[in-house]
Design an enzyme around this catalytic site. Structure first.
Site, short mmCIF file in Angstrom:
data_model
loop_
_atom_site.label_atom_id
_atom_site.label_comp_id
_atom_site.label_asym_id
_atom_site.label_seq_id
_atom_site.Cartn_x
_atom_site.Cartn_y
_atom_site.Cartn_z
N HIS A 160 1.77 3.84 7.18
CA HIS A 160 1.43 4.53 5.94
C HIS A 160 1.87 6.00 6.01
O HIS A 160 1.40 6.73 6.89
CB HIS A 160 -0.07 4.44 5.67
N SER A 186 0.81 -1.22 0.00
CA SER A 186 0.00 0.00 0.00
C SER A 186 0.84 1.27 0.00
O SER A 186 0.39 2.31 -0.50
CB SER A 186 -0.94 0.01 1.21
N ASP A 228 -0.16 6.26 11.33
CA ASP A 228 -0.46 4.95 11.92
C ASP A 228 0.79 4.11 12.10
O ASP A 228 0.72 2.94 12.45
CB ASP A 228 -1.50 4.19 11.09
#
Length: 202
Positions: free
Chosen positions: A175, A12, A172
């Site tokens: 990310h 991601s 977090d």
């Protein structure tokens, strides 16, 4: 003269919405690198959110090798760690290394330029500190493979943690924020410079 293809693979952190983006680059560090270097290359983002090293391995031929890239940048590993703690589904270090070797071998055989980005973690929650036990051996593997395969190494974990603003760079812990992606892109451009020069001069 044909432009060389520079391809980014990963999870991601690389994906960043690229599959919903008409340009296919997402809005993270890949976009910033492409914007900096402009039309010097053809840019491809093959990140998929949630991927582990074994997922990259499964899709490597269709998503990477068939594109015949001149340079490939790989960032993977944090999900191999994360799934141990949120799903009791660990990836042993030996498996991680085997998966990464399977990614790099065909590229090295074709003399494709290689950039390896350290997987990184910026603990913002107390429980994430314990994740380092699992992630650090994987970082060590990436560093070792970079030496073995003559790849450029982007020291993302070391450099991002040295900034000292974990929540500002990755709210977090995993990310990156916009600022985090800017820092990551700058690191990539700095440490991948020799590989870039070689590819762009071909």
């Amino acid at each position: 003269m044909n432009q060389p293809t520079i391809l980014f693979a990963g999870d991601s952190v690389t994906d960043c919405g690229r599959r919903e983006d008409s340009a296919g680059l997402g809005d993270g560090y890949v976009l910033r690198i492409a914007e900096t270097l402009g039309g010097e290359a053809h840019w491809l983002n093959r990140g998929i959110s949630g991927d582990r090293s074994r997922d990259l391995r499964e899709r490597w031929v269709r998503d990477v090798l068939v594109a015949r890239p001149a340079l490939v940048s790989v960032l993977v590993g944090v999900n191999d760690t994360w799934r141990r703690y949120d799903s009791d589904d660990p990836t042993p270090a030996a498996d991680f290394e085997a998966n990464c070797r399977a990614l790099l071998e065909p590229l090295a055989a074709d003399r494709v330029g290689l950039v390896l980005i350290e997987p990184f973690l910026l603990p913002v929650r107390a429980e994430q500190v314990a994740w380092r036990e699992d992630l650090e051996p994987k970082i060590a593997i990436v560093r070792s493979l970079a030496r073995e395969y003559d790849a450029a190494l982007v020291p993302a974990d070391a450099a991002l943690n040295a900034v000292g603003d974990a929540a500002g760079l990755a709210p977090d812990g995993v990310h990156p924020s916009h600022r985090g992606h800017e820092v990551l892109a700058a690191l990539w451009l700095e440490h991948a410079a020799s590989q870039l020069t070689a590819v762009l001069r071909r």
